[in-house]
Design a protein around this motif. Structure first.
Motif, PDB file in Angstrom:
ATOM      1  N   ASN A 120       3.241  31.834  54.381  1.00 45.25           N
ATOM      2  CA  ASN A 120       2.647  32.350  53.131  1.00 45.25           C
ATOM      3  C   ASN A 120       3.600  32.143  51.961  1.00 45.25           C
ATOM      4  N   HIS A 149      -9.529  42.146  59.286  1.00 38.96           N
ATOM      5  CA  HIS A 149      -8.092  42.459  59.113  1.00 38.96           C
ATOM      6  C   HIS A 149      -7.698  42.278  57.657  1.00 38.96           C
ATOM      7  N   THR A 150      -6.581  42.910  57.306  1.00 38.98           N
ATOM      8  CA  THR A 150      -5.994  42.683  55.985  1.00 38.98           C
ATOM      9  C   THR A 150      -4.482  42.715  56.133  1.00 38.98           C
ATOM     10  N   ALA A 151      -3.792  42.037  55.277  1.00 35.62           N
ATOM     11  CA  ALA A 151      -2.372  41.745  55.509  1.00 35.62           C
ATOM     12  C   ALA A 151      -2.316  41.185  56.936  1.00 35.62           C
ATOM     13  N   ARG A 178       3.439  38.410  63.556  1.00 38.00           N
ATOM     14  CA  ARG A 178       3.327  38.541  62.114  1.00 38.00           C
ATOM     15  C   ARG A 178       4.270  39.650  61.659  1.00 38.00           C
ATOM     16  N   GLY A 213      -6.003  40.212  51.254  1.00 40.52           N
ATOM     17  CA  GLY A 213      -7.133  39.369  51.632  1.00 40.52           C
ATOM     18  C   GLY A 213      -7.943  40.101  52.688  1.00 40.52           C
ATOM     19  N   LEU A 214      -9.025  39.460  53.113  1.00 38.90           N
ATOM     20  CA  LEU A 214      -9.880  40.039  54.155  1.00 38.90           C
ATOM     21  C   LEU A 214     -10.178  38.959  55.176  1.00 38.90           C
ATOM     22  N   GLY A 215      -9.790  39.212  56.401  1.00 34.41           N
ATOM     23  CA  GLY A 215     -10.026  38.217  57.447  1.00 34.41           C
ATOM     24  C   GLY A 215     -11.439  38.319  58.007  1.00 34.41           C
ATOM     25  N   LYS A 268     -17.521  35.986  54.362  1.00 35.49           N
ATOM     26  CA  LYS A 268     -16.824  37.291  54.346  1.00 35.49           C
ATOM     27  C   LYS A 268     -17.766  38.442  53.960  1.00 35.49           C
ATOM     28  N   GLY A 294      -1.647  36.529  51.631  1.00 33.57           N
ATOM     29  CA  GLY A 294      -1.453  35.205  52.214  1.00 33.57           C
ATOM     30  C   GLY A 294      -2.793  34.538  52.519  1.00 33.57           C
ATOM     31  N   GLY A 295      -2.745  33.577  53.435  1.00 33.91           N
ATOM     32  CA  GLY A 295      -3.971  32.849  53.763  1.00 33.91           C
ATOM     33  C   GLY A 295      -4.304  31.842  52.668  1.00 33.91           C
ATOM     34  N   SER A 296      -5.577  31.434  52.642  1.00 32.85           N
ATOM     35  CA  SER A 296      -5.970  30.368  51.707  1.00 32.85           C
ATOM     36  C   SER A 296      -6.591  30.876  50.403  1.00 32.85           C
ATOM     37  N   THR A 297      -7.222  32.045  50.439  1.00 33.11           N
ATOM     38  CA  THR A 297      -7.946  32.508  49.237  1.00 33.11           C
ATOM     39  C   THR A 297      -7.077  32.586  47.990  1.00 33.11           C
ATOM     40  N   ASP A 334       2.381  40.238  53.823  1.00 32.74           N
ATOM     41  CA  ASP A 334       2.587  39.873  55.229  1.00 32.74           C
ATOM     42  C   ASP A 334       3.061  38.429  55.301  1.00 32.74           C
ATOM     43  N   ARG A 375       3.682  35.087  58.301  1.00 33.46           N
ATOM     44  CA  ARG A 375       3.665  34.592  59.671  1.00 33.46           C
ATOM     45  C   ARG A 375       5.116  34.468  60.107  1.00 33.46           C
TER      46      ARG A 375
HETATM   47  C1  6PG Z   1      -2.537  35.896  56.239  1.00 35.22           C
HETATM   48  C2  6PG Z   1      -3.115  36.893  55.308  1.00 35.22           C
HETATM   49  C3  6PG Z   1      -4.404  37.422  55.800  1.00 35.22           C
HETATM   50  C4  6PG Z   1      -5.444  36.766  54.921  1.00 35.22           C
HETATM   51  C5  6PG Z   1      -6.814  36.850  55.538  1.00 35.22           C
HETATM   52  C6  6PG Z   1      -7.790  36.012  54.727  1.00 35.22           C
HETATM   53  O1  6PG Z   1      -1.323  35.835  56.379  1.00 35.22           O
HETATM   54  O2  6PG Z   1      -3.358  35.125  56.771  1.00 35.22           O
HETATM   55  O3  6PG Z   1      -2.347  37.733  54.745  1.00 35.22           O
HETATM   56  O4  6PG Z   1      -4.568  38.800  55.763  1.00 35.22           O
HETATM   57  O5  6PG Z   1      -5.427  37.406  53.647  1.00 35.22           O
HETATM   58  O6  6PG Z   1      -6.733  36.338  56.857  1.00 35.22           O
HETATM   59  O7  6PG Z   1      -7.367  34.678  54.825  1.00 35.22           O
HETATM   60  P1  6PG Z   1      -8.150  33.514  54.041  1.00 35.22           P
HETATM   61  O8  6PG Z   1      -7.895  33.783  52.583  1.00 35.22           O
HETATM   62  O9  6PG Z   1      -7.477  32.256  54.517  1.00 35.22           O
HETATM   63  O10 6PG Z   1      -9.582  33.635  54.410  1.00 35.22           O
END
Ligand code: 6PG
Length: 259
Positions: free
Chosen positions: A90, A156-158, A186, A150-152, A209, A47-50, A78, A80
């Motif tokens: 997501n 964090h991941t997931a 989450r 992804g990598l926060g 990152k 999820g997230g933006s990447t 994962d 929200r």
């Molecule tokens: C989420 C993701 C989370 C995401 C990282 C990176 O639901 O936000 O699964 O783990 O992969 O936070 O987020 P970006 O790609 O937005 O930096």
């Protein structure tokens, strides 16, 4: 534990656009391999933006037609705890950028249902749904062909966040995880499910990152991402040069035809 002799494969690309394209090539190659070998491709999206850029490239030529969407089952690593039409969802992002643009059967898109239930109920329902699709019992973790991660900024991941209870869960595939700093719930894959995959692939872009990428690859124990250690499967990091900036000399890209 991952075979200590097998280090992660690090694939780095000069910029975000090349990273998205090569990640799409990698995705399509893994999909073709899974369908050829087992008749179905089981994938969990991050999820997230990447991943947005990856999804958009996957939904277009030439990659759209390199995936057999009729034999692809999509899950979410994962989610929200929000409705499907929330800008935070997501599922909504993946649906807008990819799933609504490819011929994947609706029954093969497994979103995390969140409406009219508690976070715990949503997690239990998703866990049950995964077990049903993979036909596994309570004591087994099914093997996804590919789990994108992804990598926060905090490592964090997931939705496995530092200091959160989900980090310690070993008896379920999915769990509801309250994230203090976001004051939000989450629903997330747990390590037993993530580490059972044939391939865990991090997709990380951007200079902000880079230090966390270095720490995760160095096995820094307080980083949730460092505990993604597929027992039998592959661990691959798909990075642009900015996210790889703390790793030293440039490495190789994906060999022709995908990793
Ligand atoms: C989420 C993701 C989370 C995401 C990282 C990176 O639901 O936000 O699964 O783990 O992969 O936070 O987020 P970006 O790609 O937005 O930096």
């Amino acid at each position: 534990m991952t075979d200590p002799n097998r280090s992660p494969q690090i694939l780095r690309f000069p910029d975000a656009g090349t990273l998205a394209r090569e990640a799409a090539r990698f995705f399509a190659a893994r999909a073709q391999q899974a369908v050829a070998e087992r008749g179905m491709f089981y994938v969990a999206l991050s999820g997230g933006s990447t991943p947005r850029a990856l999804f958009e490239v996957l939904a277009g030529a030439p990659f759209r037609d390199q995936v057999d969407w009729s034999r692809t089952q999509v899950f979410f690593g994962d989610e929200r705890f929000v409705p499907a039409d929330s800008p935070e969802s997501n599922y909504r992002m993946a649906n807008e950028t990819l799933l609504s643009r490819v011929p994947i059967p609706e029954r093969f898109v497994h979103r995390v249902a969140t409406e009219d239930m508690t976070p715990e109920e949503a997690a239990a329902l998703y866990d049950e749904g995964i077990r049903r699709v993979f036909r596994v019992g309570l004591s087994e973790a099914p093997q996804f062909d590919l789990i994108l991660l992804g990598l926060g900024p905090d490592g964090h991941t997931a939705s496995l966040f530092p200091g959160s209870m989900a980090l310690n869960v070993r008896d379920t595939l999915v769990v509801a995880n309250f994230v203090e700093k976001m004051d939000s719930w989450r629903i997330t894959f747990t390590y037993p499910l993530i580490n059972a995959a044939r391939c865990d692939a991090f997709l990380v872009q951007g200079r902000e990152k880079a230090e966390r990428v270095r720490q995760a690859l160095a096995g820094q124990a307080d980083l949730p991402a460092a505990h993604v250690q597929p027992a039998q499967g592959e661990l691959i990091w798909l990075l642009d040069d900015e996210a790889a900036a703390e790793l030293g000399q440039p490495g190789a890209g994906v060999p022709p035809g995908g990793a």
